[in-house]
Design a protein around this motif. Structure first.
Motif, PDB file in Angstrom:
ATOM      1  N   ASP A 184       9.217  -9.538  -5.764  1.00 16.23           N
ATOM      2  CA  ASP A 184      10.116  -8.620  -6.356  1.00 16.23           C
ATOM      3  C   ASP A 184      11.054  -7.600  -5.821  1.00 16.23           C
ATOM      4  O   ASP A 184      11.320  -6.426  -6.229  1.00 16.23           O
ATOM      5  N   HIS A 218       3.002 -10.506  -3.133  1.00 21.38           N
ATOM      6  CA  HIS A 218       2.317  -9.154  -3.394  1.00 21.38           C
ATOM      7  C   HIS A 218       1.372  -9.134  -4.545  1.00 21.38           C
ATOM      8  O   HIS A 218       1.289 -10.145  -5.244  1.00 21.38           O
ATOM      9  N   HIS A 263       0.479  -8.397  -7.682  1.00 15.16           N
ATOM     10  CA  HIS A 263       1.403  -8.197  -8.945  1.00 15.16           C
ATOM     11  C   HIS A 263       0.807  -7.302 -10.037  1.00 15.16           C
ATOM     12  O   HIS A 263      -0.616  -7.322 -10.244  1.00 15.16           O
ATOM     13  N   ALA A 264       1.663  -6.517 -10.480  1.00 11.60           N
ATOM     14  CA  ALA A 264       1.169  -5.613 -11.600  1.00 11.60           C
ATOM     15  C   ALA A 264       1.525  -5.911 -13.221  1.00 11.60           C
ATOM     16  O   ALA A 264       1.249  -5.118 -13.981  1.00 11.60           O
ATOM     17  N   HIS A 274       9.185  -2.159  -3.110  1.00 11.82           N
ATOM     18  CA  HIS A 274       8.461  -2.365  -4.424  1.00 11.82           C
ATOM     19  C   HIS A 274       7.056  -1.960  -4.140  1.00 11.82           C
ATOM     20  O   HIS A 274       6.520  -1.426  -5.035  1.00 11.82           O
TER      21      HIS A 274
END
Ligand SMILES: [Fe+2]
Length: 285
Positions: A161, A70, A72-73, A144
């Motif tokens: 995640d 994904h 990512h943050a 998520h």
């Protein structure tokens, strides 16, 4: 021969990156590689990615793909750097378009359109591809984030995640496009892969005295995940998750991470002085 996995740990962001080597021992994919970034100075480096690259070179692996689970943050993606060193195509779930649509607006990124084309390939649920005689299946596992996918190969699944370790639980669902009910249902799909399936994490946040672990089996997660063990009802999970998310601060690196990761790991274009900048939207996030 079956596929094998080598995992690499990034201590500052507690990220696990993985290399999945196909059955032929020659072809491989890199999953969720990390770029080193010092927020205080804005300095980027590739020490961590270089360790992974060195290992791939020593094994003389042909890298077919660099896969993101994904956008990512909490850490910056090293996908373009790994691609420049080892080749391969950068892939992510097709839900990235929605994530781009949101963050391009937040950061007023007008040089780029939110169609996912900055990535080499967007995967849909059920897509399959071959890595050295090993079939990899893409499962859409949103919750998520809306772009979250899991890559399944043999008895291994790279879940991003979707879940953390059993003693830590689950990921937050309060980012744009996140949904706790969706996460619950995604995790049930992962559990249906069977007790012996090994679920490879994107992060581990171990308590004192436990070493970070790259993976747990479905049996371990289903039996003991503190948020999502067997018997937890969807409504109970959603109410716990929603309440918990209200109290969470944003990840330390969210501002640089989302700006760069939704661009497939590339920096925004440099300004006329040749320097690229990360923006900070005031009173917006
Ligand atoms: Fe994440």
């Amino acid at each position: 021969m079956s596929s094998e996995v080598r995992s690499f740990h990034h201590e500052p962001t507690r990220t696990w990156s993985h290399v999945l080597v196909g059955a032929d021992g020659r072809h491989a994919v890199v999953i969720d590689p990390v770029l080193d970034y010092e927020a205080s100075s804005g300095r980027m480096s590739t020490t961590t990615a270089d360790t992974l690259i060195k290992w791939c070179r020593e094994r003389e692996l042909a890298i077919d793909w660099i896969l993101e689970t994904h956008a990512h943050a909490d850490h910056l993606s090293a996908a373009p750097y790994v691609k420049s060193q080892l080749g391969g195509r950068i892939g992510i779930g097709e839900g990235i378009r929605k994530v781009q649509g949101h963050f391009f607006k937040v950061f007023n990124a007008t040089d780029i359109v939110p169609d996912g084309s900055v990535f080499d390939h967007l995967f849909a649920d059920g897509d399959t591809f071959d890595v050295g005689g090993t079939c990899v299946t893409v499962m859409s596992t949103p919750g998520h984030t809306s772009d979250s996918v899991t890559y399944v190969a043999d008895d291994k699944a790279f879940i991003g995640d979707t879940l953390f370790s059993p003693d830590y639980g689950s990921a937050r669902c309060d980012f744009p496009g996140g949904d706790a009910g969706e996460l619950y249902r995604s995790v049930q799909r992962l559990y249906a892969l069977g007790d012996e399936t090994r679920l490879y994490l994107c992060h581990d946040y171990p308590p004192d005295g436990r070493e970070p672990q790259p993976s747990f089996t479905v049996a371990e997660q289903r039996g003991g995940n503190r948020h999502l063990h067997q018997g937890i009802a969807e409504a109970d999970f959603v109410s716990m998750r929603t309440q918990r998310d209200r109290g969470l601060a944003l990840p330390e690196l969210i501002i640089p991470s989302v700006q760069i990761n939704v661009r497939a790991g590339q920096l925004p274009p440099p300004e006329d002085n040749g320097i690229a900048y990360i923006k900070v939207p005031i009173n917006t996030l």
